[in-house]
Design a protein around this motif. Structure first.
Motif, PDB file in Angstrom:
ATOM      1  N   TRP A 135       5.461   4.453 -10.536  1.00 24.73           N
ATOM      2  CA  TRP A 135       5.258   3.013 -10.728  1.00 24.73           C
ATOM      3  C   TRP A 135       6.548   2.349 -11.217  1.00 24.73           C
ATOM      4  O   TRP A 135       6.916   1.276 -10.741  1.00 24.73           O
ATOM      5  N   ASN A 136       7.213   2.994 -12.166  1.00 24.46           N
ATOM      6  CA  ASN A 136       8.474   2.439 -12.664  1.00 24.46           C
ATOM      7  C   ASN A 136       9.529   2.391 -11.563  1.00 24.46           C
ATOM      8  O   ASN A 136      10.314   1.440 -11.479  1.00 24.46           O
ATOM      9  N   TYR A 137       9.559   3.411 -10.720  1.00 28.15           N
ATOM     10  CA  TYR A 137      10.537   3.447  -9.629  1.00 28.15           C
ATOM     11  C   TYR A 137      10.325   2.255  -8.695  1.00 28.15           C
ATOM     12  O   TYR A 137      11.288   1.609  -8.260  1.00 28.15           O
ATOM     13  N   ALA A 138       9.058   1.964  -8.372  1.00 28.53           N
ATOM     14  CA  ALA A 138       8.758   0.852  -7.467  1.00 28.53           C
ATOM     15  C   ALA A 138       9.278  -0.464  -8.017  1.00 28.53           C
ATOM     16  O   ALA A 138       9.866  -1.271  -7.289  1.00 28.53           O
ATOM     17  N   VAL A 139       9.083  -0.681  -9.316  1.00 31.44           N
ATOM     18  CA  VAL A 139       9.515  -1.936  -9.935  1.00 31.44           C
ATOM     19  C   VAL A 139      11.036  -1.973 -10.085  1.00 31.44           C
ATOM     20  O   VAL A 139      11.685  -2.966  -9.747  1.00 31.44           O
ATOM     21  N   ALA A 140      11.608  -0.897 -10.579  1.00 31.85           N
ATOM     22  CA  ALA A 140      13.059  -0.867 -10.815  1.00 31.85           C
ATOM     23  C   ALA A 140      13.853  -1.027  -9.528  1.00 31.85           C
ATOM     24  O   ALA A 140      14.951  -1.588  -9.533  1.00 31.85           O
ATOM     25  N   ASN A 141      13.292  -0.565  -8.411  1.00 31.53           N
ATOM     26  CA  ASN A 141      13.996  -0.626  -7.133  1.00 31.53           C
ATOM     27  C   ASN A 141      13.472  -1.734  -6.231  1.00 31.53           C
ATOM     28  O   ASN A 141      13.820  -1.780  -5.050  1.00 31.53           O
ATOM     29  N   ALA A 142      12.656  -2.628  -6.797  1.00 28.52           N
ATOM     30  CA  ALA A 142      12.145  -3.799  -6.069  1.00 28.52           C
ATOM     31  C   ALA A 142      11.552  -3.419  -4.722  1.00 28.52           C
ATOM     32  O   ALA A 142      11.813  -4.050  -3.702  1.00 28.52           O
ATOM     33  N   GLN A 143      10.752  -2.353  -4.724  1.00 26.36           N
ATOM     34  CA  GLN A 143      10.095  -1.966  -3.483  1.00 26.36           C
ATOM     35  C   GLN A 143       9.045  -3.012  -3.096  1.00 26.36           C
ATOM     36  O   GLN A 143       8.580  -3.793  -3.929  1.00 26.36           O
ATOM     37  N   GLU A 192      13.275  -9.432 -15.996  1.00 26.62           N
ATOM     38  CA  GLU A 192      14.213  -9.187 -14.905  1.00 26.62           C
ATOM     39  C   GLU A 192      15.018  -7.913 -15.175  1.00 26.62           C
ATOM     40  O   GLU A 192      15.417  -7.633 -16.297  1.00 26.62           O
ATOM     41  N   GLY A 193      15.220  -7.159 -14.105  1.00 34.53           N
ATOM     42  CA  GLY A 193      16.034  -5.961 -14.214  1.00 34.53           C
ATOM     43  C   GLY A 193      15.394  -4.846 -15.015  1.00 34.53           C
ATOM     44  O   GLY A 193      16.083  -3.939 -15.479  1.00 34.53           O
ATOM     45  N   VAL A 194      14.084  -4.880 -15.169  1.00 35.44           N
ATOM     46  CA  VAL A 194      13.412  -3.863 -15.964  1.00 35.44           C
ATOM     47  C   VAL A 194      13.477  -2.515 -15.258  1.00 35.44           C
ATOM     48  O   VAL A 194      13.312  -2.409 -14.050  1.00 35.44           O
ATOM     49  N   GLU A 195      13.782  -1.471 -16.008  1.00 35.85           N
ATOM     50  CA  GLU A 195      13.834  -0.112 -15.472  1.00 35.85           C
ATOM     51  C   GLU A 195      12.530   0.629 -15.734  1.00 35.85           C
ATOM     52  O   GLU A 195      12.139   1.492 -14.955  1.00 35.85           O
ATOM     53  N   GLU A 196      11.876   0.288 -16.849  1.00 35.35           N
ATOM     54  CA  GLU A 196      10.613   0.917 -17.206  1.00 35.35           C
ATOM     55  C   GLU A 196       9.667  -0.158 -17.736  1.00 35.35           C
ATOM     56  O   GLU A 196      10.062  -0.988 -18.560  1.00 35.35           O
ATOM     57  N   LEU A 197       8.437  -0.140 -17.263  1.00 37.87           N
ATOM     58  CA  LEU A 197       7.453  -1.120 -17.707  1.00 37.87           C
ATOM     59  C   LEU A 197       7.012  -0.814 -19.136  1.00 37.87           C
ATOM     60  O   LEU A 197       6.607   0.316 -19.442  1.00 37.87           O
ATOM     61  N   GLU A 198       7.082  -1.818 -19.970  1.00 38.29           N
ATOM     62  CA  GLU A 198       6.687  -1.654 -21.375  1.00 38.29           C
ATOM     63  C   GLU A 198       5.241  -1.202 -21.493  1.00 38.29           C
ATOM     64  O   GLU A 198       4.873  -0.485 -22.430  1.00 38.29           O
ATOM     65  N   GLY A 199       4.410  -1.642 -20.536  1.00 39.66           N
ATOM     66  CA  GLY A 199       2.975  -1.353 -20.605  1.00 39.66           C
ATOM     67  C   GLY A 199       2.571   0.025 -20.120  1.00 39.66           C
ATOM     68  O   GLY A 199       1.374   0.310 -20.023  1.00 39.66           O
TER      69      GLY A 199
END
Length: 428
Positions: free
Chosen positions: A18-26, A41-48
């Motif tokens: 899940w973090n990979y999808a967000v960090a790489n704007a998939q 913006e530019g988050v590498e890992e979701l806080e949640g």
């Protein structure tokens, strides 16, 4: 549970994916929007996302999201093994999963051979010895193989066979509603379609379209006239949403509503056009709908063809289009909110007509905060009543699954997502 490379499925398998999808704007990243930290913006890992132990992780949401358990079935939420993150491109060529099948051989543009996963621990174990997925250059060629017994299951009948496939296949023909909703949208910025005048004209246009006739003659009953803004295959669907009588073909009512709008501001446009992409097989129904409007309201109504999907979507996305345009939605997961919030919420990414109604937005928030999917469905129904008053899009029909199978197989059933439940299929 294990992946097909023998490694364990752990909490990190989900969280890292899940973090990979967000960090790489998939492209699937927006499915994680409700999770705390997504907006940064530019988050590498979701806080949640918090890993508790190997088999437990905690998800903290930004807002209440009643249908989150439904969303989890979508492929964007699948876990990934550690090998995926070493080289994602290489992994795409040799994918490893934890489902009922595993990839044995993939010949690009020809076929993919799947065999049962011996380590699969779920409830959907394969009832067959595997699948040979064949990639045909044309649907007509696939249909010919189906009729000759060289293909077991075809998930899309070609248009050329609509009139004969049910007689060709008998009880092996499939024609059932799917999670696809079709409509056309009239932007809020178009002349004559703002405010109360626009509401009256949209209602008149809706009453002027003979959906039953079009789905019967143009689509050979492979479409089902719409009765709401979602789909019959999702939980909570109802044919009895208050206000949906506006979808009934009623020429006299259409003329009456159009005349009321003319009293406010007389129609001055030279024509009413519905834009569509020529590469999508839409001309016949657009022309039929335009003729129905023209004959009923006595205005010039036409189809406005674009050469391809991209040409149409570029103008829609850039808000440079100056006509009505065809729209639709195929569900990402079997939830009513996926049809409604994404299409009509204020500022939503797929709200192509820039519709905005605070009352509708409030109902969506109430649905998201509901204590159960059943309560959420009631709030979504109330939200749809508002949509039927405003008609930000004109509902047309639901696309059906048009498919078939050979005499060589049994237990062929198509799921809510229009895909065969492959694990249940058995050879005779």
């Amino acid at each position: 549970w294990k992946f097909t490379d023998g490694t364990d499925v752990t909490a990190n398998s989900f969280v890292d994916a899940w973090n990979y999808a967000v960090a790489n704007a998939q492209l699937g990243a927006y499915f994680f929007e409700p999770i705390k930290g997504y907006a940064e913006e530019g988050v590498e890992e979701l806080e949640g996302l918090e890993v508790i132990d190997d088999k437990t992780f905690k998800v903290t949401m930004n807002n209440p999201t009643a249908d989150f358990p439904q969303r989890l079935g979508y492929s964007a939420f699948s876990p990934l093994p550690e090998v995926a993150f070493e080289d994602m491109d290489a992994f795409g060529e040799n994918p490893v999963g934890n489902g009922p099948y595993m990839l044995e051989e993939w010949n690009h543009n020809s076929n993919a051979l799947l065999v049962p996963n011996p380590d699969y621990a779920g409830d959907n174990a394969a009832q067959n010895d595997g699948l040979d997925i064949i990639f045909y250059p044309s649907q007509d060629a696939a249909y010919a193989d189906l009729l000759s017994g060289n293909l077991d299951v075809l998930d899309q009948i070609p248009d050329s066979a609509f009139s004969v496939y049910e007689s060709d296949l008998g009880d092996r023909a499939v024609n059932q509603p799917s999670a696809v909703f079709q409509s056309f949208t009239i932007g809020e910025n178009l002349e004559h379609f703002g405010g109360e005048e626009g509401v009256l004209r949209r209602q008149a246009l809706s009453h002027a379209i003979n959906r039953e006739e079009i789905t019967e003659t143009i689509f050979q009953n492979t479409r089902t006239p719409a009765s709401d803004f979602t789909s019959p295959v999702v939980a909570g669907f109802s044919e009895d949403v208050p206000g949906n009588e506006v979808l009934e073909y009623d020429p006299e009512k259409a003329k009456e509503l159009w005349a009321q709008a003319d009293e406010m501001n007389e129609w001055s446009s030279p024509e009413f056009a519905i834009a569509y992409n020529s590469d999508g097989g839409h001309q016949a129904w657009v022309d039929a709908a335009a003729n129905s409007i023209k004959n009923t309201l006595e205005i010039e109504a036409i189809g406005a063809p674009y050469p391809d999907f991209k040409s149409l979507r570029d103008e829609v996305t850039n808000r440079t289009i100056e006509t009505a345009f065809r729209t639709g939605w195929q569900a990402d997961y079997p939830g009513m909110g996926n049809f409604l919030a994404a299409m009509y919420g204020t500022g939503a990414g797929s709200n192509d007509g820039d519709y905005s109604n605070p009352d509708f937005d409030a109902k969506i928030r109430e649905a998201d905060a509901a204590d159960s999917p059943e309560e959420a469905a009631e709030r979504f129904k109330e939200a749809q009543t508002i949509l039927f008053e405003d008609l930000p899009a004109i509902p047309l029909w639901y696309s059906n699954v048009t498919a078939g199978y050979s005499e060589n197989v049994d237990n062929v059933v198509f799921g809510w997502d229009s895909v065969p439940i492959f694990t249940d299929i058995t050879k005779n």
